[in-house]
Design an enzyme around this catalytic site. Sequence first.
Site, PDB file in Angstrom:
ATOM      1  N   GLY A  58     -30.682  64.370  31.945  1.00 54.38           N
ATOM      2  CA  GLY A  58     -30.937  63.387  32.806  1.00 54.38           C
ATOM      3  C   GLY A  58     -30.751  63.073  34.100  1.00 54.38           C
ATOM      4  O   GLY A  58     -30.448  63.239  33.999  1.00 54.38           O
ATOM      5  N   SER A  59     -30.723  61.181  34.277  1.00 54.00           N
ATOM      6  CA  SER A  59     -30.700  60.689  34.881  1.00 54.00           C
ATOM      7  C   SER A  59     -29.536  60.647  35.224  1.00 54.00           C
ATOM      8  O   SER A  59     -28.649  60.671  34.537  1.00 54.00           O
ATOM      9  CB  SER A  59     -31.662  59.352  35.857  1.00 54.00           C
ATOM     10  OG  SER A  59     -30.860  58.376  33.903  1.00 54.00           O
TER      11      SER A  59
ATOM     12  N   CYS B 174     -36.374  69.337  38.128  1.00 55.46           N
ATOM     13  CA  CYS B 174     -34.812  68.587  38.040  1.00 55.46           C
ATOM     14  C   CYS B 174     -34.507  70.337  39.330  1.00 55.46           C
ATOM     15  O   CYS B 174     -33.657  70.141  40.533  1.00 55.46           O
ATOM     16  CB  CYS B 174     -33.257  69.186  37.441  1.00 55.46           C
ATOM     17  SG  CYS B 174     -33.423  70.209  35.819  1.00 55.46           S
TER      18      CYS B 174
ATOM     19  N   GLY C  20     -26.291  59.791  33.136  1.00 54.86           N
ATOM     20  CA  GLY C  20     -25.566  60.538  33.086  1.00 54.86           C
ATOM     21  C   GLY C  20     -23.906  60.380  33.190  1.00 54.86           C
ATOM     22  O   GLY C  20     -22.937  60.738  32.371  1.00 54.86           O
TER      23      GLY C  20
ATOM     24  N   GLU D 268     -33.441  62.235  44.806  1.00 51.73           N
ATOM     25  CA  GLU D 268     -35.061  62.871  43.560  1.00 51.73           C
ATOM     26  C   GLU D 268     -35.740  62.107  43.596  1.00 51.73           C
ATOM     27  O   GLU D 268     -35.372  60.946  42.979  1.00 51.73           O
ATOM     28  CB  GLU D 268     -34.095  63.265  42.234  1.00 51.73           C
ATOM     29  CG  GLU D 268     -35.259  63.862  41.575  1.00 51.73           C
ATOM     30  CD  GLU D 268     -34.005  64.048  40.188  1.00 51.73           C
ATOM     31  OE1 GLU D 268     -33.378  63.449  40.095  1.00 51.73           O
ATOM     32  OE2 GLU D 268     -33.997  65.678  39.763  1.00 51.73           O
TER      33      GLU D 268
HETATM   34  P1  NAI Z   1     -33.108  58.962  31.504  1.00 50.46           P
HETATM   35  O1  NAI Z   1     -31.526  59.668  32.366  1.00 50.46           O
HETATM   36  O2  NAI Z   1     -32.822  57.353  31.667  1.00 50.46           O
HETATM   37  O3  NAI Z   1     -33.508  59.674  30.208  1.00 50.46           O
HETATM   38  C1  NAI Z   1     -32.708  60.848  29.680  1.00 50.46           C
HETATM   39  C2  NAI Z   1     -32.634  61.109  28.815  1.00 50.46           C
HETATM   40  O4  NAI Z   1     -31.612  59.816  28.225  1.00 50.46           O
HETATM   41  C3  NAI Z   1     -33.415  60.023  27.565  1.00 50.46           C
HETATM   42  O5  NAI Z   1     -33.378  60.829  25.958  1.00 50.46           O
HETATM   43  C4  NAI Z   1     -32.903  58.311  27.634  1.00 50.46           C
HETATM   44  O6  NAI Z   1     -34.174  58.361  26.237  1.00 50.46           O
HETATM   45  C5  NAI Z   1     -31.596  58.508  27.731  1.00 50.46           C
HETATM   46  N1  NAI Z   1     -30.892  58.356  27.626  1.00 50.46           N
HETATM   47  C6  NAI Z   1     -31.158  56.919  28.506  1.00 50.46           C
HETATM   48  N2  NAI Z   1     -29.969  55.792  28.309  1.00 50.46           N
HETATM   49  C7  NAI Z   1     -29.464  56.005  27.755  1.00 50.46           C
HETATM   50  C8  NAI Z   1     -28.184  55.581  27.017  1.00 50.46           C
HETATM   51  N3  NAI Z   1     -27.140  54.024  27.783  1.00 50.46           N
HETATM   52  N4  NAI Z   1     -27.511  57.120  26.467  1.00 50.46           N
HETATM   53  C9  NAI Z   1     -27.268  57.485  26.247  1.00 50.46           C
HETATM   54  N5  NAI Z   1     -28.697  58.098  26.270  1.00 50.46           N
HETATM   55  C10 NAI Z   1     -29.416  57.274  27.512  1.00 50.46           C
HETATM   56  O7  NAI Z   1     -34.115  58.686  33.014  1.00 50.46           O
HETATM   57  P2  NAI Z   1     -35.459  58.401  33.398  1.00 50.46           P
HETATM   58  O8  NAI Z   1     -34.511  57.113  33.061  1.00 50.46           O
HETATM   59  O9  NAI Z   1     -36.544  59.181  32.547  1.00 50.46           O
HETATM   60  O10 NAI Z   1     -35.319  58.808  34.392  1.00 50.46           O
HETATM   61  C11 NAI Z   1     -35.210  58.047  35.526  1.00 50.46           C
HETATM   62  C12 NAI Z   1     -34.736  59.649  36.857  1.00 50.46           C
HETATM   63  O11 NAI Z   1     -34.145  60.741  36.676  1.00 50.46           O
HETATM   64  C13 NAI Z   1     -36.398  60.547  36.756  1.00 50.46           C
HETATM   65  O12 NAI Z   1     -37.342  59.050  38.284  1.00 50.46           O
HETATM   66  C14 NAI Z   1     -35.405  61.467  38.144  1.00 50.46           C
HETATM   67  O13 NAI Z   1     -35.544  60.846  39.146  1.00 50.46           O
HETATM   68  C15 NAI Z   1     -34.281  61.692  37.001  1.00 50.46           C
HETATM   69  N6  NAI Z   1     -34.565  61.982  35.941  1.00 50.46           N
HETATM   70  C16 NAI Z   1     -34.239  63.708  36.001  1.00 50.46           C
HETATM   71  C17 NAI Z   1     -33.657  64.679  35.113  1.00 50.46           C
HETATM   72  C18 NAI Z   1     -33.317  66.054  35.279  1.00 50.46           C
HETATM   73  O14 NAI Z   1     -34.177  66.773  34.353  1.00 50.46           O
HETATM   74  N7  NAI Z   1     -32.463  66.512  36.193  1.00 50.46           N
HETATM   75  C19 NAI Z   1     -34.388  64.350  33.817  1.00 50.46           C
HETATM   76  C20 NAI Z   1     -35.052  63.069  33.600  1.00 50.46           C
HETATM   77  C21 NAI Z   1     -34.925  62.370  34.480  1.00 50.46           C
HETATM   78 MG    MG Z   2     -33.208  55.488  32.588  1.00 55.13          MG
END
Ligand code: NAI
Ligand code: MG
Length: 452
Positions: free
Chosen positions: A205-206, A261, A210, A356
């Site tokens: 994820g982000s 990504c 992370g 990104e």
């Molecule tokens: P995010 O990092 O919030 O979500 C990814 C996963 O983490 C989801 O399952 C979410 O429910 C979970 N998550 C969120 N907060 C958490 C916490 N405190 N503890 C444990 N798990 C948690 O990503 P988001 O907000 O959907 O996207 C924002 C930006 O992040 C995107 O615009 C992109 O730039 C980046 N991103 C990068 C990804 C990659 O594959 N490298 C994938 C998704 C997002």
């Molecule tokens: Mg988020």
Amino acid sequence: MYDLINPATGAVFRSVEMTSAEGVDDAVARAREAFPAWRDLAPADRARLLRRFADLVEAHSEELARIEVENAGHTISNARWEAGNVRDVLTYYSAAPERLFGRQIPVAGGLDLTVAEPLGVVGVIVPWNFPMPIAAWGFAPALAAGNTVVLKPAETTPLTAVRLAEIGLEAGLPEGVLQVVPGFGPEAGARLVEHPDVRKIVFTGSSKVGQAVMAQCAARVKRVTLELGGKSPNIVFADADIEKAAASAPYGVFDNAGQDCCARSRIYVEASAYNEFMDHFLNACRGVVVGDLLDEKTEMGPLISAAQHERVSGFVSRVPAERIAYQGEVPGGAGFWFPPTVVTDVAPGDEIQCEEVFGPVVTVTPFFSEEQLIELANLTRYGLSGSIWSRDLSRALRVSRAVQAGNLSVNSNSSVRYSTPFGGYKQSGLGRELGPDALAAFTETKNIFIAL
Ligand code: NAI
Ligand code: MG
């Protein structure tokens, strides 16, 4: 209940129940209970169950693909590939239980051997950009190594994960071995991360989340694998097959509407070939087919959500209009469509060149020497992937070695194969997924010395 929205239309099509922190605790308790029997299953039997799981994924691949089209706004061609990737990853790791070798190491006074033991309950936290493949990259090797899995899909895209767990049960996986808990990140995800009985977290994820996950894991010395963002370079030398590099560049960044990504979102072209490249590249951009997701010829769909649309629009609105060299067309209406967008005349420190975007937006920049190019390519906190186009293979390899990233491709933009390691340098992540060594991330090495 949480409303799921079809990204192509903006309309709610279903709602799902979100798992509370207590619900996650229950799932972890079931996973813990299921662990000893799964661990102790004969390797060939565990292998057979994973193969049967793969076969049933294949049998349901069209259904899974269509769920993803509706839930994640993927094109049908991509979604079919994704379901096929789950099948392949399961098949690949079904060979692992019988090949989880230890070593016999020469020592004085006895015999020494190592064994690979599963960790216990593994938590897998999945983003919305590739819900099926990223889930499988976590659960398939984890299960093969003898762990049980609790998987939390992204809020917006839980449906294929839920379906995959059902298919796993149908294939004969014992209850509790693979569970999916749809839920909110800060609630269900955070609970999985802090739960003392979860021995390892696989997070994609982000970068922001992370980092927080890693800090939480540190408090318990919990194992963690991170796959975070990227800002990957696509490097084109003047001696490359310019037409081929230019024809493939749009797909290296606009695939999955740039929500990848590995997206090659920074193109660097050797100055003497810049004009020639741009002619072919803009032509290729005009050819990207955006629209009806169920049409096999469609190459790009919408962004995942209104929030992501706002984020991407924000980045582009901050770019001076005269620097936007191209912007394509997208369907109208209430969906989250964003046109393929090409930005030129950017400086290394510009936001659009550093952050990104996670949308169909690419920058193109000329460079004048290999040394300058390497500096530019590495001028990022990320290091996930990258491409080098050149007919001079020595140079291509030299630059591949110099770019600080985990996945380089030469005369190609493809990064992901289930049989090769995948992961990032620098802030793109920690650890590697896929390939022959992924089992190491789901096992402990135990050393046993026997006095003779
Ligand atoms: P995010 O990092 O919030 O979500 C990814 C996963 O983490 C989801 O399952 C979410 O429910 C979970 N998550 C969120 N907060 C958490 C916490 N405190 N503890 C444990 N798990 C948690 O990503 P988001 O907000 O959907 O996207 C924002 C930006 O992040 C995107 O615009 C992109 O730039 C980046 N991103 C990068 C990804 C990659 O594959 N490298 C994938 C998704 C997002
Ligand atoms: Mg988020």
